[in-house]
Design an enzyme around this catalytic site. Sequence first.
Site, PDB file in Angstrom:
ATOM      1  N   LYS A 112      -2.265  -4.104   4.399  1.00 54.75           N
ATOM      2  CA  LYS A 112      -1.075  -4.700   3.794  1.00 54.75           C
ATOM      3  C   LYS A 112      -1.189  -4.693   2.284  1.00 54.75           C
ATOM      4  CE  LYS A 112       0.842  -7.054   7.650  1.00 54.75           C
ATOM      5  NZ  LYS A 112       0.478  -8.023   8.649  1.00 54.75           N
ATOM      6  N   LYS A 191       0.551   5.418  15.304  1.00 56.62           N
ATOM      7  CA  LYS A 191       0.577   4.260  16.202  1.00 56.62           C
ATOM      8  C   LYS A 191       1.973   3.632  16.192  1.00 56.62           C
ATOM      9  CE  LYS A 191      -0.409   0.056  15.150  1.00 56.62           C
ATOM     10  NZ  LYS A 191      -0.854  -1.297  14.840  1.00 56.62           N
ATOM     11  N   LYS A 194       6.165  -1.893  14.558  1.00 56.65           N
ATOM     12  CA  LYS A 194       7.400  -2.350  13.909  1.00 56.65           C
ATOM     13  C   LYS A 194       7.402  -1.970  12.439  1.00 56.65           C
ATOM     14  CE  LYS A 194       6.666  -6.168  16.245  1.00 56.65           C
ATOM     15  NZ  LYS A 194       6.535  -7.516  16.778  1.00 56.65           N
TER      16      LYS A 194
END
Length: 313
Positions: A112, A191, A194
């Site tokens: 992130k 992968k 979302k």
Amino acid sequence: MKKILLSGIQPTGDMHIGNYFGAIKQFVDMQDDYECYIMVADLHALTTVQDADALRKNIFNVTATYLACGLDPKKVHLFQQSDMSVHGELTWILNCITTMPYLERAVAYKDKVANGKEASVGLFDYPMLMTSDILLYDPAVVPVGADQKQHVEIARDTAEKFNRIWGETFTIPEPLILESTGIVPGIDGRKMSKSYGNTIPLFGSDEEIDKAVMGIVTDSSGDVPANVYAIHKLFKTEAELAPLYEANKGKYKALKDALAADIKAFIGPMRDRYEEIQANPKIVEDVLRAGGTVVKARAQTKMAAVKKAVGLN
Ligand code: TYM
């Protein structure tokens, strides 16, 4: 005595087939053989969902998804993480024996930050809340997708550390990751996630499923479109697929149509059940209330033992 199983899903948005094959299906398949604790990890979702109505709706939808996919609330303890205040309480204690450099190595956090996100303290501490979720119930196994492996390893390390400092208190949990579905690929071959926008929704409409399947990235070099086949394998055996792919060599549109039909046939009965539950929200409320009562008693008993071990009683 059955062994204990614990797992959870964050209510951060619509569920996709990666969540189903990587996690939910395992819970359903194991519910007869283990004493199961399955939660809606709503405190974790707060690191990303900061709209109260959206969060409430997502909590409802994850619970409805569990039920629609076949989890039986008579066999499984289904509960909402935020109903158990001791998860936060234990997190604080575990924070005090965890170093910053150790958590800085967490891949989910590093990703992130690498993507330019300014991390909240909550995001940084995410693995310790997950560790508390797990350790409070002494599970033998934690079924998850491969992306959660490191988090379960953090729970193992932390349990060992706690037990070293304060005496045997926690069971060391094992991650359970299926070889075939640990990483379900998305429509672009990465992968399914979302955050990559490459999902096939679990309970999408037929049109949404068609759209996602038609969007599967294909290259024109081979007879078999690899990304289509990789997703198709989730729904049919390789023996079933062999004649279809042989008869349709190079015909990507026909293969995608067949995949979309197989997804709809597979999902159809679960989606019907999901819609029934949507029309009768009390089902979800009752399940979470009943699960919460039973689980709270257990979690509080464990927390009392933890407090005694560390000298807080
Ligand atoms: P979450 O909500 O991101 O995902 C829920 C589950 O779905 C799996 N999954 C996948 N599996 C295979 N292929 C994919 N493409 C794929 N995408 C998602 C995840 O691995 C996960 O098992 N931190 C957890 C939630 C959590 C938890 C816990 C799990 C909170 N506390 C305690 C176990 C135990 C998470 O974010 O999952």
